[in-house]
Design a protein around this motif. Sequence first.
Motif, PDB file in Angstrom:
ATOM      1  N   UNK A 151       0.857  -1.221  -0.101  1.00  0.00           N
ATOM      2  CA  UNK A 151       0.068   0.096  -0.028  1.00  0.00           C
ATOM      3  C   UNK A 151       0.945   1.182  -0.062  1.00  0.00           C
ATOM      4  N   UNK A 152       2.022   1.228   0.933  1.00  0.00           N
ATOM      5  CA  UNK A 152       2.702   2.288   0.681  1.00  0.00           C
ATOM      6  C   UNK A 152       3.817   2.468  -0.644  1.00  0.00           C
ATOM      7  N   UNK A 153       3.983   1.492  -1.221  1.00  0.00           N
ATOM      8  CA  UNK A 153       4.663   1.460  -2.452  1.00  0.00           C
ATOM      9  C   UNK A 153       3.639   2.278  -3.478  1.00  0.00           C
ATOM     10  N   UNK A 154       2.399   1.505  -3.497  1.00  0.00           N
ATOM     11  CA  UNK A 154       1.435   2.186  -4.334  1.00  0.00           C
ATOM     12  C   UNK A 154       1.071   3.824  -4.079  1.00  0.00           C
ATOM     13  N   UNK A 155       1.173   4.072  -2.807  1.00  0.00           N
ATOM     14  CA  UNK A 155       0.784   5.540  -2.670  1.00  0.00           C
ATOM     15  C   UNK A 155       1.932   6.174  -3.100  1.00  0.00           C
ATOM     16  N   UNK A 156       3.149   5.820  -2.970  1.00  0.00           N
ATOM     17  CA  UNK A 156       4.410   6.732  -3.508  1.00  0.00           C
ATOM     18  C   UNK A 156       4.417   6.495  -4.777  1.00  0.00           C
ATOM     19  N   UNK A 157       3.967   5.775  -5.621  1.00  0.00           N
ATOM     20  CA  UNK A 157       4.147   5.998  -7.101  1.00  0.00           C
ATOM     21  C   UNK A 157       2.565   6.638  -7.606  1.00  0.00           C
ATOM     22  N   UNK A 158       1.767   7.247  -6.728  1.00  0.00           N
ATOM     23  CA  UNK A 158       0.551   8.195  -7.264  1.00  0.00           C
ATOM     24  C   UNK A 158       1.307   9.623  -7.460  1.00  0.00           C
ATOM     25  N   UNK A 159       0.372  10.344  -8.187  1.00  0.00           N
ATOM     26  CA  UNK A 159       0.735  11.721  -8.254  1.00  0.00           C
ATOM     27  C   UNK A 159       1.252  12.413  -6.862  1.00  0.00           C
ATOM     28  N   UNK A 160       0.282  12.234  -6.009  1.00  0.00           N
ATOM     29  CA  UNK A 160       0.525  12.621  -4.569  1.00  0.00           C
ATOM     30  C   UNK A 160       1.863  12.308  -4.126  1.00  0.00           C
ATOM     31  N   UNK A 161       2.101  10.821  -4.044  1.00  0.00           N
ATOM     32  CA  UNK A 161       3.264  10.409  -3.470  1.00  0.00           C
ATOM     33  C   UNK A 161       4.605  10.819  -4.163  1.00  0.00           C
ATOM     34  N   UNK A 162       4.443  11.102  -5.668  1.00  0.00           N
ATOM     35  CA  UNK A 162       5.618  11.695  -6.253  1.00  0.00           C
ATOM     36  C   UNK A 162       5.748  13.081  -5.898  1.00  0.00           C
ATOM     37  N   UNK A 163       4.697  13.814  -5.606  1.00  0.00           N
ATOM     38  CA  UNK A 163       5.006  15.132  -5.112  1.00  0.00           C
ATOM     39  C   UNK A 163       5.628  15.245  -3.468  1.00  0.00           C
ATOM     40  N   UNK A 164       5.373  14.087  -2.932  1.00  0.00           N
ATOM     41  CA  UNK A 164       5.963  14.165  -1.624  1.00  0.00           C
ATOM     42  C   UNK A 164       7.563  13.969  -1.442  1.00  0.00           C
ATOM     43  N   UNK A 165       7.646  12.971  -2.635  1.00  0.00           N
ATOM     44  CA  UNK A 165       9.194  12.481  -2.799  1.00  0.00           C
ATOM     45  C   UNK A 165       9.806  13.931  -3.536  1.00  0.00           C
ATOM     46  N   UNK A 166       9.435  14.618  -4.329  1.00  0.00           N
ATOM     47  CA  UNK A 166      10.063  15.648  -4.853  1.00  0.00           C
ATOM     48  C   UNK A 166       9.920  16.881  -3.806  1.00  0.00           C
ATOM     49  N   UNK A 167       9.092  16.909  -2.798  1.00  0.00           N
ATOM     50  CA  UNK A 167       9.199  17.753  -1.366  1.00  0.00           C
ATOM     51  C   UNK A 167      10.470  17.608  -0.816  1.00  0.00           C
ATOM     52  N   UNK A 168      10.857  16.204  -0.578  1.00  0.00           N
ATOM     53  CA  UNK A 168      12.008  15.908   0.090  1.00  0.00           C
ATOM     54  C   UNK A 168      13.029  16.154  -0.466  1.00  0.00           C
ATOM     55  N   UNK A 169      12.962  15.939  -1.991  1.00  0.00           N
ATOM     56  CA  UNK A 169      14.346  15.868  -2.571  1.00  0.00           C
ATOM     57  C   UNK A 169      14.598  17.428  -3.092  1.00  0.00           C
ATOM     58  N   UNK A 170      13.535  18.474  -3.283  1.00  0.00           N
ATOM     59  CA  UNK A 170      13.657  19.922  -3.694  1.00  0.00           C
ATOM     60  C   UNK A 170      12.437  20.515  -3.569  1.00  0.00           C
ATOM     61  N   UNK A 171      12.384  20.999  -2.236  1.00  0.00           N
ATOM     62  CA  UNK A 171      11.302  21.920  -2.022  1.00  0.00           C
ATOM     63  C   UNK A 171      10.820  23.021  -2.808  1.00  0.00           C
ATOM     64  N   UNK A 172      11.732  23.871  -2.998  1.00  0.00           N
ATOM     65  CA  UNK A 172      11.732  25.003  -3.794  1.00  0.00           C
ATOM     66  C   UNK A 172      11.202  24.678  -5.337  1.00  0.00           C
ATOM     67  N   UNK A 173      11.846  23.655  -6.002  1.00  0.00           N
ATOM     68  CA  UNK A 173      11.572  23.240  -7.347  1.00  0.00           C
ATOM     69  C   UNK A 173       9.832  22.651  -7.498  1.00  0.00           C
ATOM     70  N   UNK A 174       9.666  21.914  -6.430  1.00  0.00           N
ATOM     71  CA  UNK A 174       8.280  21.410  -6.663  1.00  0.00           C
ATOM     72  C   UNK A 174       7.193  22.635  -6.210  1.00  0.00           C
ATOM     73  N   UNK A 175       7.565  23.459  -5.455  1.00  0.00           N
ATOM     74  CA  UNK A 175       6.812  24.808  -5.449  1.00  0.00           C
ATOM     75  C   UNK A 175       6.703  25.484  -6.586  1.00  0.00           C
ATOM     76  N   UNK A 176       7.705  25.483  -7.323  1.00  0.00           N
ATOM     77  CA  UNK A 176       7.815  26.434  -8.502  1.00  0.00           C
ATOM     78  C   UNK A 176       6.717  25.646  -9.264  1.00  0.00           C
ATOM     79  N   UNK A 177       6.230  24.399  -9.251  1.00  0.00           N
ATOM     80  CA  UNK A 177       5.322  23.736 -10.106  1.00  0.00           C
ATOM     81  C   UNK A 177       3.918  23.889  -9.621  1.00  0.00           C
ATOM     82  N   UNK A 178       3.717  24.713  -8.425  1.00  0.00           N
ATOM     83  CA  UNK A 178       2.367  25.000  -8.014  1.00  0.00           C
ATOM     84  C   UNK A 178       1.930  23.850  -7.161  1.00  0.00           C
ATOM     85  N   UNK A 179       2.922  23.074  -6.509  1.00  0.00           N
ATOM     86  CA  UNK A 179       2.486  22.182  -5.338  1.00  0.00           C
ATOM     87  C   UNK A 179       2.535  22.649  -4.043  1.00  0.00           C
TER      88      UNK A 179
END
Length: 336
Positions: A151-179
């Motif tokens: 279930x965790x694997x599936x969640x992290x592969x959704x758009x929301x999960x990918x946004x969470x991963x991107x938040x941890x990787x590069x917050x300013x970058x993902x904010x520039x995309x409107x997240x």
Amino acid sequence: MIGALEIGIIYGVMALGVYLTFRVLNFPDLTVDGSFTTGAAVAAAMITNGMNPVVATLAGGAAGLVAGAITGILHTKGRIDGLLAGILTMIALWSVNLRIMGTAKEGATVAANLPLLRAESVFTPMKDAEILRTWVGVGILFVAVMVMKLIVDWFLSTNLGLAIQATGDNGPMIRSFGVSTDGTTILTLALSNALVAICGALVAQYQGFADISMGIGLILVGLASVILGQAVLGQRFIWVSTFAVVFGAVLYRLIIFYAMRVGLDPNDMKLVTAALVVLALLLPRWGFLKRIPSLRGRGGRVPPRDAAPGDGAAPSVSHPGEPAGVTTASTSSDGK
């Protein structure tokens, strides 16, 4: 040893929660020391008052979800440092947990311990069938935790999960995309502490009591499970990372089990835990574990160029100004 395997598998749920904040979100969350006990306290109090143990376990997880959300709101909306926000919530939960357990004792407003030895729990059917603390019981618990891992694997592969991963990787970058990184941070902390609280509820029912001190130092156990498992199996893909943290939780319990078998004092287990974390951090840097022919990746979570799309790999992020194909990840295989 079977008992250590069972409790290690149960603690794998907690390790999945710590993985979400520590590895995915890159957030130092100390709330888990309190939310673990909160889950146990809520479940124990509800079971003592005659509620269904499954409902009580889910209610414990919901209480942990609220605790994690409070930490997230303190950090994102209150602009309080993440470490301090987690400590504040953890301290507040100490009093809350005493009150929760006090509701199950007649004539008391607070209680530090709540026994469940004669109460029905989620493990009662396994006890009645005499498969708990057998290899069959280990297999059932393993399958149940693997379902939660998927279930965790599936969640992290959704758009929301990918946004969470991107938040941890590069917050300013993902904010520039409107997240909304505030929203993804609060959600991740809430889900992480919900998993931790569910683990607390299960541990209370497995060991037959809930205690106010059962969560002390748990963050160190969670970090030991995550770092130890990923030091051995690596973290190249999401499904490998989540399996590694469950494996690390089991490995940690087995190490503690054998440490006590050789005669170490139980009071020294915190020292043993700290030593395990230090070893798990240092050994990959010395190149020892890199020689193990296993699933370990040498380039973090970023998949190789020839990896097939849709294989569950984490997304890669390119830095502006860097040549095409240069990727980064928030963590590396050496445990940094």
